[in-house]
Design an enzyme around this catalytic site. Structure first.
Site, PDB file in Angstrom:
ATOM      1  N   TYR A  88       2.676  -2.478  -6.866  1.00  0.00           N
ATOM      2  CA  TYR A  88       1.716  -2.778  -8.129  1.00  0.00           C
ATOM      3  C   TYR A  88       0.811  -1.798  -8.147  1.00  0.00           C
ATOM      4  O   TYR A  88       0.350  -0.890  -7.369  1.00  0.00           O
ATOM      5  CB  TYR A  88       1.317  -4.190  -8.041  1.00  0.00           C
ATOM      6  CG  TYR A  88       0.045  -4.366  -7.186  1.00  0.00           C
ATOM      7  CD1 TYR A  88       0.247  -4.478  -5.781  1.00  0.00           C
ATOM      8  CD2 TYR A  88      -1.255  -4.762  -7.597  1.00  0.00           C
ATOM      9  CE1 TYR A  88      -0.775  -4.663  -4.955  1.00  0.00           C
ATOM     10  CE2 TYR A  88      -2.230  -4.862  -6.614  1.00  0.00           C
ATOM     11  CZ  TYR A  88      -2.183  -4.700  -5.234  1.00  0.00           C
ATOM     12  OH  TYR A  88      -2.972  -5.092  -4.397  1.00  0.00           O
ATOM     13  N   LYS A 136       0.523   0.261  -2.026  1.00  0.00           N
ATOM     14  CA  LYS A 136      -0.008  -0.540  -2.795  1.00  0.00           C
ATOM     15  C   LYS A 136       1.234  -1.728  -2.984  1.00  0.00           C
ATOM     16  O   LYS A 136       1.702  -1.624  -4.194  1.00  0.00           O
ATOM     17  CB  LYS A 136      -0.690  -0.189  -3.957  1.00  0.00           C
ATOM     18  CG  LYS A 136      -1.429  -1.182  -4.768  1.00  0.00           C
ATOM     19  CD  LYS A 136      -2.721  -0.428  -5.537  1.00  0.00           C
ATOM     20  CE  LYS A 136      -3.546  -1.445  -6.430  1.00  0.00           C
ATOM     21  NZ  LYS A 136      -4.471  -2.057  -5.329  1.00  0.00           N
ATOM     22  N   GLU A 188     -11.047  -1.519   6.011  1.00  0.00           N
ATOM     23  CA  GLU A 188     -11.333  -1.534   4.750  1.00  0.00           C
ATOM     24  C   GLU A 188     -11.669  -3.005   4.447  1.00  0.00           C
ATOM     25  O   GLU A 188     -11.893  -3.865   5.473  1.00  0.00           O
ATOM     26  CB  GLU A 188     -10.037  -1.164   3.649  1.00  0.00           C
ATOM     27  CG  GLU A 188      -8.970  -1.843   4.264  1.00  0.00           C
ATOM     28  CD  GLU A 188      -7.884  -1.273   2.859  1.00  0.00           C
ATOM     29  OE1 GLU A 188      -7.907  -0.908   1.844  1.00  0.00           O
ATOM     30  OE2 GLU A 188      -6.511  -1.485   3.248  1.00  0.00           O
ATOM     31  N   LEU A 245      -5.661   1.360   2.090  1.00  0.00           N
ATOM     32  CA  LEU A 245      -5.278   1.753   0.846  1.00  0.00           C
ATOM     33  C   LEU A 245      -6.196   2.812   0.155  1.00  0.00           C
ATOM     34  O   LEU A 245      -7.441   2.453   0.151  1.00  0.00           O
ATOM     35  CB  LEU A 245      -5.082   0.477  -0.218  1.00  0.00           C
ATOM     36  CG  LEU A 245      -4.565   1.236  -1.515  1.00  0.00           C
ATOM     37  CD1 LEU A 245      -3.130   1.196  -1.616  1.00  0.00           C
ATOM     38  CD2 LEU A 245      -5.235   0.181  -2.792  1.00  0.00           C
TER      39      LEU A 245
HETATM   40  N1  PDD Z   1      -7.455  -3.733  -5.308  1.00  0.00           N
HETATM   41  N2  PDD Z   1      -8.062  -1.537  -0.642  1.00  0.00           N
HETATM   42  C1  PDD Z   1      -7.241  -2.729  -0.940  1.00  0.00           C
HETATM   43  C2  PDD Z   1      -6.525  -3.585   0.133  1.00  0.00           C
HETATM   44  C3  PDD Z   1      -7.123  -2.945  -2.344  1.00  0.00           C
HETATM   45  O1  PDD Z   1      -6.135  -3.984  -2.765  1.00  0.00           O
HETATM   46  C4  PDD Z   1      -7.890  -2.327  -3.368  1.00  0.00           C
HETATM   47  C5  PDD Z   1      -7.592  -2.630  -4.794  1.00  0.00           C
HETATM   48  C6  PDD Z   1      -8.719  -1.200  -2.706  1.00  0.00           C
HETATM   49  C7  PDD Z   1      -9.347  -0.498  -3.999  1.00  0.00           C
HETATM   50  O2  PDD Z   1      -8.586   0.527  -4.647  1.00  0.00           O
HETATM   51  P1  PDD Z   1      -8.871   0.973  -6.139  1.00  0.00           P
HETATM   52  O3  PDD Z   1     -10.385   1.604  -5.958  1.00  0.00           O
HETATM   53  O4  PDD Z   1      -7.662   1.944  -6.540  1.00  0.00           O
HETATM   54  O5  PDD Z   1      -9.035  -0.192  -6.827  1.00  0.00           O
HETATM   55  C8  PDD Z   1      -8.754  -0.825  -1.439  1.00  0.00           C
HETATM   56  C9  PDD Z   1      -6.929  -4.108  -6.403  1.00  0.00           C
HETATM   57  C10 PDD Z   1      -8.022  -3.971  -7.574  1.00  0.00           C
HETATM   58  C11 PDD Z   1      -6.018  -5.579  -6.447  1.00  0.00           C
HETATM   59  O6  PDD Z   1      -5.489  -5.654  -5.521  1.00  0.00           O
HETATM   60  O7  PDD Z   1      -6.560  -6.346  -7.202  1.00  0.00           O
END
Ligand code: PDD
Length: 279
Positions: A35, A147, A179, A203
């Site tokens: 996703y 992701k 993270e 991620l």
């Molecule tokens: N989450 N680490 C994890 C495990 C994440 O699920 C996310 C993002 C990030 C930050 O990634 P980005 O800056 O590209 O949003 C880091 C999304 C927003 C979610 O699952 O809703």
């Protein structure tokens, strides 16, 4: 939070109640899918190309063949029909390996399922929230760079935060912070910014990548190193990054208040300001 009124399912725009997928969809049975989450601000998709590239990368990592070339058009159609073309909103895209009799190995000829939805959401220029976080062992698998929709590890970690009146759980693997359940994490010590390297244990957030670049632009020293848990009491500042969190200040870790109390420390503040100018 509400459900959206319309969704795009396999390129077709439907009322949410009418959108149906099979109980044999591998996304439902195995979490076999990937996703993306991106935002539209001021009528423009924020770093859409980076999100699309990461989507393509996730597809490749799970060996799922899917042509993403129509996705931008499908997002746009959905925004038009949902009357969201000028509103700030969040856009969710999910692609699964599709419908097949339940068997672990990939089916030969399943057709992927693609769902897109958009929800209006306000994004302040600077995220003024102050976040409490807790910590836990990183019990997830070793392919966190994908992701993927199988998010049970992240769900449990986020639930742990919720049960402890915190916004996030910082995850610890091999003595360092990786993270958080849905954000990346940065620490500041003696004006040096630390964040875990972009390997299979995190991620590689798009927001993380932008903040790494901003550190470079602002001449702030950045080290892509996992910050050691045993030095956590010595940090000066800490913040979270993510598409919906933006750059969010951490004020408490396991109930211990950080030196700047309720407000952002000087480096976090500079990065928040610089980030707000990108929006
Ligand atoms: N989450 N680490 C994890 C495990 C994440 O699920 C996310 C993002 C990030 C930050 O990634 P980005 O800056 O590209 O949003 C880091 C999304 C927003 C979610 O699952 O809703």
């Amino acid at each position: 939070m509400n459900f959206p009124e319309k969704v795009s399912l396999n390129g077709e725009i439907l009322n949410t109640q009418e959108a149906k997928i099979s109980v044999f969809d591998r996304g439902f049975l195995f979490g076999d899918g990937i996703y993306e989450v991106m935002i539209q601000v001021n009528g423009k998709l924020f770093h859409a190309q980076e999100h699309m590239s990461r989507l393509q990368y996730s597809l490749k990592e799970i060996e799922l063949n899917y042509d993403i070339s129509n996705l931008k058009k499908e997002i746009n159609n959905l925004l038009v029909v949902s009357e969201l073309t000028t509103q700030d909103c969040l856009i969710y895209i999910q692609i699964t390996r599709g419908v097949a009799p339940r068997k672990h190995a990939f089916p030969k000829d399943s057709v992927p399922t693609c769902l897109i939805y958009a929800l209006p959401k306000e994004f302040p220029k600077i995220n003024n929230s102050s976040y409490n976080v807790v910590t836990q062992n990183d019990f997830r698998w070793a392919k966190c760079h994908i992701k993927m929709t199988s998010l049970l590890g992240n769900v449990l970690a986020n639930q742990f935060a919720t049960e402890n009146d915190a916004y996030e759980t910082l995850l610890i693997r091999a003595g360092v912070f990786t993270e958080a359940s849905h954000c990346n994490v940065f620490f500041v010590k003696d004006e040096i910014v630390y964040t875990h390297p972009a390997n299979e244990f995190i991620l590689n957030g798009i927001t993380r990548q932008l903040v790494v670049k901003l550190c470079n632009d602002l001449n702030i020293e950045l080290r892509e190193e996992g910050y050691p848990v045993n030095l956590i009491k010595e940090i000066d500042e800490a913040f979270l990054t993510g598409t919906t969190t933006q750059v969010g200040v951490i004020v408490k870790i396991n109930n211990r208040v950080l030196p700047n109390g309720e407000s952002a420390g000087p480096i976090t503040k500079r990065l928040q300001q610089a980030f707000s100018e990108l929006l």
